[in-house]
Enzyme design. Sequence first.
Site, PDB file in Angstrom:
ATOM      1  N   THR A  53       0.875  -1.177   0.000  1.00 65.52           N
ATOM      2  CA  THR A  53       0.000   0.000   0.000  1.00 65.52           C
ATOM      3  C   THR A  53       0.911   1.226   0.000  1.00 65.52           C
ATOM      4  O   THR A  53       2.075   1.133   0.387  1.00 65.52           O
ATOM      5  CB  THR A  53      -0.869   0.044   1.268  1.00 65.52           C
TER       6      THR A  53
ATOM      7  N   LYS B  68     -15.219  17.015  10.420  1.00 64.67           N
ATOM      8  CA  LYS B  68     -16.159  16.955  11.543  1.00 64.67           C
ATOM      9  C   LYS B  68     -16.560  18.376  11.908  1.00 64.67           C
ATOM     10  O   LYS B  68     -15.755  19.136  12.414  1.00 64.67           O
ATOM     11  CB  LYS B  68     -15.529  16.236  12.724  1.00 64.67           C
TER      12      LYS B  68
HETATM   13  P1  ADP Z   1      -3.539   3.497  -1.406  1.00 62.68           P
HETATM   14  O1  ADP Z   1      -3.950   3.524   0.030  1.00 62.68           O
HETATM   15  O2  ADP Z   1      -2.257   2.878  -1.694  1.00 62.68           O
HETATM   16  O3  ADP Z   1      -3.868   4.745  -2.198  1.00 62.68           O
HETATM   17  P2  ADP Z   1      -5.482   1.898  -2.801  1.00 62.68           P
HETATM   18  O4  ADP Z   1      -5.184   2.192  -4.202  1.00 62.68           O
HETATM   19  O5  ADP Z   1      -5.650   0.536  -2.365  1.00 62.68           O
HETATM   20  O6  ADP Z   1      -4.386   2.390  -1.986  1.00 62.68           O
HETATM   21  O7  ADP Z   1      -6.650   2.840  -2.340  1.00 62.68           O
HETATM   22  C1  ADP Z   1      -7.830   2.385  -1.789  1.00 62.68           C
HETATM   23  C2  ADP Z   1      -8.699   3.530  -1.396  1.00 62.68           C
HETATM   24  O8  ADP Z   1      -8.997   4.363  -2.501  1.00 62.68           O
HETATM   25  C3  ADP Z   1     -10.038   3.124  -0.872  1.00 62.68           C
HETATM   26  O9  ADP Z   1      -9.965   2.717   0.472  1.00 62.68           O
HETATM   27  C4  ADP Z   1     -10.846   4.386  -1.073  1.00 62.68           C
HETATM   28  O10 ADP Z   1     -10.614   5.326  -0.055  1.00 62.68           O
HETATM   29  C5  ADP Z   1     -10.285   4.942  -2.354  1.00 62.68           C
HETATM   30  N1  ADP Z   1     -11.130   4.558  -3.479  1.00 62.68           N
HETATM   31  C6  ADP Z   1     -10.948   3.554  -4.351  1.00 62.68           C
HETATM   32  N2  ADP Z   1     -11.929   3.520  -5.268  1.00 62.68           N
HETATM   33  C7  ADP Z   1     -12.767   4.541  -4.973  1.00 62.68           C
HETATM   34  C8  ADP Z   1     -13.993   5.033  -5.542  1.00 62.68           C
HETATM   35  N3  ADP Z   1     -14.539   4.482  -6.612  1.00 62.68           N
HETATM   36  N4  ADP Z   1     -14.571   6.079  -4.930  1.00 62.68           N
HETATM   37  C9  ADP Z   1     -14.038   6.664  -3.843  1.00 62.68           C
HETATM   38  N5  ADP Z   1     -12.898   6.242  -3.271  1.00 62.68           N
HETATM   39  C10 ADP Z   1     -12.265   5.200  -3.823  1.00 62.68           C
END
Ligand code: ADP
Length: 552
Positions: A186, A445
């Site tokens: 991540t 918030k």
């Molecule tokens: P990183 O934490 O490395 O950026 P990821 O690519 O795994 O990792 O990101 C996941 C996060 O991205 C999700 O937990 C969410 O917050 C956000 N996310 C992914 N897809 C969407 C979406 N369609 N709409 C809103 N947020 C999204």
Amino acid sequence: MLGLMQDWPLTVDKILDHARLNYPRREIVTRSIETGGLSRTTYYNVWRRAQQVTNALQERGIGLGDRVATLAWNTERHLEVWYGAMGMGAVLHTLNPRLFPEQIAWIANHAEDKAIFFDITFTPIIAAIAAKLPNVKFFVALTDRDHLPKADIPNLIAYEDFIEGHTPEAKWGGFDENTAAGLCYTSGTTGDPKGVLYSHRSNVLHGMAANSVDCFGAGAADVVLPVVPMFHANAWAIAFVAPMIGSKLVMPGAKLDGQSVYELLEGEKVTFTAAVPTVWLMLLNYMQENNLKLSTLKRVAIGGSAVPERVLRAFEEDYGVEVIHAWGMTEMSPIGTIGKLLPDHHAMSHEEQIKTKLKQGRALFTVEMKIVDDEGVEKPHDGKAFGRLLVKGPAVARAYFKNAGAKNEKGECLEPDGFFDTGDVATLDELGVMQITDRAKDVIKSGGEWISSIDIENIAVGAEGVANAAVIGVAHPKWDERPLLIIEPKPGAAPTREQLLAFLEGKIAKWWMPDDVQIVEKIPLGATGKINKLALRETFKEYRLPSTQAAE
Ligand code: ADP
């Protein structure tokens, strides 16, 4: 009593084997890293060369469970290393070149990578960190001898020399389906990056789920362009899905700008593609500026961050392309939900449907989902109550590599009830449609209530002259926090505070209205193309809202 069906471990080598036997001549097109031109190969050749990779790796002492890293774009060679490593039971570790070199070195050391395959674009990164990687036995530049970089990198070999002379007769599979197949860290926006370790089984199951009809729904006749990189959570499963179904695969290499993507979409007759919203904003700008149309594209999967309304409307209303809004995360392999409409939505007006499609959607089969309060008590599915979004399933992480971020004595990263906390805050409605309202750490918030920064951003990005928009919470003596809208204008445009606030008026609740607007040259993006709110909060840490000054 046990069933009487055959034992057929779900290992990913079977996927490419299937493509070799059933779609041997189906094409894989790559935009060459060396020349920018297009090169063409087939599933048969990729299988053959992936087998050579396995033999070459084994000859150099790589074995079951060893981590083999790539620092590479989407190309045919990357796919060969992918299957060559996974097929023999080594762990393919995708390094993200968008991170800082020191972070990449930290991750490669944490993973104890034994070999790194890299595209020549990334030679400066490898040259800068090679000496800091004691576990790496050799480096392979994904090119031929003529293009081998002349950099100070020890034990460096060109890929074509690496595989040359090796037979395509490697043994693949034959291990437990729960064996580790892939490793992806991540981005570490909170603390050190954490490694998500996919298994063969989780990849096979997730690949099948991701291609269900209401999700990608691709078949042998499709031409698939994964703009989303293989180093970004498995290219959203496309590196598994395409060979499973025998679709033609188009690999964009290093060029992800609007013009290059457009050329591939039209030139290769792409029918299905996938990427984060920023890629589509670049493509749409390019098409609008040059008055271009899309003649073959049918579906586009968009995720990684919320789909802006203007992107959804442009694809669906102006170009007749269906948008599949997907939500997920690295820890979920990565897809969790899909925004395809249900029969109940079909009776709604077009505007209501657009509203629904902007939500993140309903759970893919294999994903269980719930929203809970801070005590873990489930919140109602009424489309209004916000809660922490928890998930569970066979392709959801149970623990991070080396038990990083463990929450229990078993080293797992799970809540007491076995669910994984996504770090997102969401609502769920009666039809099971989920909407992300924020990341837990970004939610604003205000006066004991929560304001969704994402909602305001998505609307603001549709205002005239706006290239990108971000909303952060700023401390307020009376309300705790109030929203600040930060705008990156389009080149040549100069939207004003008053115009932007007038645009938002009536589209969001009164008490959600940003207290101020700040214009910046560039909104910082993180390594996965998302708005870097941490950096924005840092930039505006001394900033005080006019309403604060008034209250003082
Ligand atoms: P990183 O934490 O490395 O950026 P990821 O690519 O795994 O990792 O990101 C996941 C996060 O991205 C999700 O937990 C969410 O917050 C956000 N996310 C992914 N897809 C969407 C979406 N369609 N709409 C809103 N947020 C999204």
